[in-house]
Design an enzyme around this catalytic site. Structure first.
Site, PDB file in Angstrom:
ATOM      1  N   TRP A   1       8.710  12.297   5.696  1.00 31.33           N
ATOM      2  CA  TRP A   1       8.061  11.696   6.872  1.00 31.33           C
ATOM      3  C   TRP A   1       6.576  11.388   6.666  1.00 31.33           C
ATOM      4  CZ3 TRP A   1       4.065  14.901   7.572  1.00 31.33           C
ATOM      5  CH2 TRP A   1       4.214  16.210   7.110  1.00 31.33           C
TER       6      TRP A   1
ATOM      7  N   LYS B   1      17.586   6.429   2.878  1.00 30.53           N
ATOM      8  CA  LYS B   1      17.710   7.465   3.914  1.00 30.53           C
ATOM      9  C   LYS B   1      16.314   8.029   4.177  1.00 30.53           C
ATOM     10  CE  LYS B   1      18.030  11.441   5.057  1.00 30.53           C
ATOM     11  NZ  LYS B   1      16.995  11.992   5.972  1.00 30.53           N
TER      12      LYS B   1
ATOM     13  N   GLU C   1      10.322  13.531  -6.959  1.00 29.60           N
ATOM     14  CA  GLU C   1       8.872  13.636  -6.748  1.00 29.60           C
ATOM     15  C   GLU C   1       8.700  14.733  -5.709  1.00 29.60           C
ATOM     16  OE1 GLU C   1       5.741  13.734  -5.161  1.00 29.60           O
ATOM     17  OE2 GLU C   1       5.839  11.660  -4.428  1.00 29.60           O
TER      18      GLU C   1
ATOM     19  N   CYS D   1       1.427  14.932  -0.809  1.00 34.05           N
ATOM     20  CA  CYS D   1       1.813  15.780  -1.950  1.00 34.05           C
ATOM     21  C   CYS D   1       0.731  15.806  -3.031  1.00 34.05           C
ATOM     22  CB  CYS D   1       3.154  15.358  -2.516  1.00 34.05           C
ATOM     23  SG  CYS D   1       3.237  13.608  -2.844  1.00 34.05           S
TER      24      CYS D   1
ATOM     25  N   GLU E   1       1.367  25.277  -1.382  1.00 37.93           N
ATOM     26  CA  GLU E   1       0.920  24.006  -0.819  1.00 37.93           C
ATOM     27  C   GLU E   1       0.702  24.181   0.689  1.00 37.93           C
ATOM     28  OE1 GLU E   1       3.933  20.942  -1.114  1.00 37.93           O
ATOM     29  OE2 GLU E   1       2.415  19.422  -1.497  1.00 37.93           O
TER      30      GLU E   1
HETATM   31  P1  ADP Z   1       9.758  17.878   3.917  1.00 47.74           P
HETATM   32  O1  ADP Z   1       9.575  19.358   3.874  1.00 47.74           O
HETATM   33  O2  ADP Z   1       8.628  17.091   3.422  1.00 47.74           O
HETATM   34  O3  ADP Z   1      10.336  17.370   5.199  1.00 47.74           O
HETATM   35  P2  ADP Z   1      12.371  17.797   2.753  1.00 47.74           P
HETATM   36  O4  ADP Z   1      12.654  18.020   1.315  1.00 47.74           O
HETATM   37  O5  ADP Z   1      12.902  18.773   3.723  1.00 47.74           O
HETATM   38  O6  ADP Z   1      10.801  17.611   2.798  1.00 47.74           O
HETATM   39  O7  ADP Z   1      12.877  16.373   3.208  1.00 47.74           O
HETATM   40  C1  ADP Z   1      12.696  15.195   2.458  1.00 47.74           C
HETATM   41  C2  ADP Z   1      13.886  14.274   2.687  1.00 47.74           C
HETATM   42  O8  ADP Z   1      15.059  14.921   2.222  1.00 47.74           O
HETATM   43  C3  ADP Z   1      14.129  13.947   4.164  1.00 47.74           C
HETATM   44  O9  ADP Z   1      14.629  12.613   4.269  1.00 47.74           O
HETATM   45  C4  ADP Z   1      15.221  14.925   4.537  1.00 47.74           C
HETATM   46  O10 ADP Z   1      16.003  14.471   5.616  1.00 47.74           O
HETATM   47  C5  ADP Z   1      16.029  14.954   3.247  1.00 47.74           C
HETATM   48  N1  ADP Z   1      16.860  16.153   3.059  1.00 47.74           N
HETATM   49  C6  ADP Z   1      16.645  17.398   3.500  1.00 47.74           C
HETATM   50  N2  ADP Z   1      17.642  18.211   3.126  1.00 47.74           N
HETATM   51  C7  ADP Z   1      18.523  17.462   2.416  1.00 47.74           C
HETATM   52  C8  ADP Z   1      19.770  17.722   1.762  1.00 47.74           C
HETATM   53  N3  ADP Z   1      20.329  18.933   1.756  1.00 47.74           N
HETATM   54  N4  ADP Z   1      20.387  16.691   1.118  1.00 47.74           N
HETATM   55  C9  ADP Z   1      19.831  15.468   1.106  1.00 47.74           C
HETATM   56  N5  ADP Z   1      18.671  15.162   1.716  1.00 47.74           N
HETATM   57  C10 ADP Z   1      18.029  16.141   2.362  1.00 47.74           C
END
Ligand code: ADP
Length: 477
Positions: free
Chosen positions: A148, A172, A247, A281, A381
């Protein structure tokens, strides 16, 4: 706002009309509903991306360049609408949102130009009766999963090289920020890509992620997000042997040596720390300052940081809200822990709600002096607007502290000495180094990390290679 999925060239509601709500992070009020894809919607998107790939892969680079140039022009034309939506759902100041749209557009422009430069090799054969060709071909349909903090740039930075290479895509975006992506896909729709070349899926991350990961036809996943989810995807990718780009998180050091130009060092700290309220990041997470100049540096920094205004991104502010309560709690925990263990809070240090007890979560620009290695903030972080100042005595010590982390995304160093700049940039175990600058990300350079910050690169001639695979053809004549 009401957003739908985009599959096979059409915007559509999710199966059973399932939706989720999206809130403005400044007011926490609802700003709209977004379609929540079912397994069957995701499968339809994969079918579409696969079918379209069978013809899109045969297009040539000049044809793809025309499409990307058109998309670039549409982004430039609609930058204010994209930016306004971004500020509404993500909270960043509008001027920063405009900056992000332009930055994202610069990748589309770069890859429009790169599409026509994909080239293979003709190798010298051992026998003159042979001809040895090496082709670079698109890897296949690609899944793109992004967070986000940069609701547009994170996926465009992946989508542009994928499309330039001849891959079809399924994007996505994060559940917090789907509307910028929906607006962008309206532009994609107008740019003239064949049906199925580009898909947008929103909703339950685990559900969508599983369909993309399990399907053999998706040949590559490009992910930006947490190291935790990155590791999970890496383990899931084994099942179908998908190629991955990851990343992930960072823990960037910014080193100010005793021979630094302090004006540059202060500007570099502001640039690398407070953009997007520190929710970046590659944001500086630890400031290492030589003990002989720490007072002078801190004094100059405080003058500038005091001027930063926090508030509603639609107004004239420098920083918007923190994305959510969990993010806010982490920042508070880091600051409280540092102060409890002996750090001195010189500015800020206490977060607040937009409306006293309600509304979004804001954290003021904060400067901590006397930070030491055992504090949480020196090890994790923070993803917030906090400058933790740590002092050092020697160059070796600074480099040792800087490298003492599992992460390796970006690092910054300030010195006017050529030899020191060379030595230090070679000694830092990071994918990206800024010398005398806090701004390093640009379309022509390779963006990415080492160690637990992931692998793969985005940007420049390097970025398109992630979406190409080699084919060797030996011809007997
Ligand atoms: P942040 O902590 O920056 O929100 P996340 O790694 O939780 O980072 O999320 C980054 C992206 O990965 C978002 O689009 C989130 O919806 C997606 N995401 C989170 N969990 C999963 C999962 N188990 N499989 C695939 N995508 C995921």
């Amino acid at each position: 706002m009401n957003g739908r999925l985009y599959i096979k060239g059409e915007f559509k509601d999710a199966q059973f009309n399932r939706k989720f709500t999206v809130n403005n992070p400044y007011t926490l009020s609802e700003i709209g509903e977004q379609a929540s894809a079912s397994v069957s919607d995701c499968e339809e998107a994969v079918d579409a991306a696969y079918d379209a790939f069978c013809s899109y892969k045969k297009s040539n680079g000049y044809e793809r360049a025309v499409l990307l140039r058109r998309l670039h022009a549409l982004m430039v034309e609609h930058e204010s609408e994209l930016a306004a939506i971004m500020t509404e759902e993500q909270g960043k100041p509008y001027t920063e949102a405009i900056g992000e749209v332009r930055y994202a557009a610069s990748y589309v422009q770069w890859y429009a130009e790169e599409a026509i430069r994909i080239k293979g090799d003709l190798l010298e054969p051992t026998h003159s009766s042979m001809r040895l060709k090496v082709l670079k071909e698109p890897i296949g349909p690609v899944g793109i999963i992004t967070p986000w903090n940069f609701p547009l740039a994170m996926f465009v930075r992946k989508m542009a090289p994928a499309l330039a290479a001849g891959c079809t895509v399924i994007v996505k975006p994060a559940e917090q920020t789907p509307f910028t992506a929906v607006k962008f896909f309206e532009l994609v729709d107008r740019a003239g890509f064949d049906k199925g070349v580009c898909q947008l899926l929103t909703g339950d991350a685990v559900l969508i992620g599983k369909v993309l990961m399990d399907d053999e036809r998706i040949r590559k996943i490009s992910f930006t997000g947490s190291t935790e989810v990155g590791k999970l995807l890496a383990s899931q990718a084994g099942k179908t042997l998908k190629k991955l780009s990851l990343e992930l998180g960072g823990h960037a050091p910014l080193i100010v040596f005793e021979d630094a130009d302090l004006e540059k060092a202060v500007q570099g700290t502001l640039d690398s720390k407070f953009r997007n309220c520190g929710q970046v990041c590659i944001a500086t997470n630890r400031v290492l300052v030589h003990e002989s100049i720490v007072e002078a540096y801190t004094e100059k920094l405080l003058v500038k940081v005091r001027e930063l205004k926090v508030g509603n991104g639609h107004e004239a502010v420098d920083m918007g809200p923190i994305i959510d309560e969990a993010g806010f709690d982490k920042i508070s925990r880091h600051v409280d822990d540092a102060v409890n263990r002996g750090a001195t809070c010189l500015l800020g240090g206490k977060g607040f709600r937009q409306d006293v007890t309600e509304g979004g979560f804001l954290y003021p620009p904060t400067v901590l002096a006397g930070v030491t290695g055992e504090m949480l903030i020196a090890n994790e972080e923070t993803f917030g607007p906090v400058v933790p100042i740590i002092t050092f005595k020697t160059e070796e010590e600074a480099v040792r502290i800087a490298n003492d982390t599992p992460y390796g995304l970006s690092a910054y160093a300030f010195t006017e000495g050529l030899s020191r700049a060379t030595r230090v940039s070679e000694a830092l175990e990071y994918g990206m180094i800024g010398i005398n600058t806090g701004r390093i990300s640009t379309a022509q350079a390779p963006f990415g990390g080492v160690k637990m910050s992931g692998y793969g690169r985005e940007g420049g001639t390097y970025g398109i290679e992630e979406y190409l695979q080699l084919k060797y053809i030996g011809i007997g004549i």
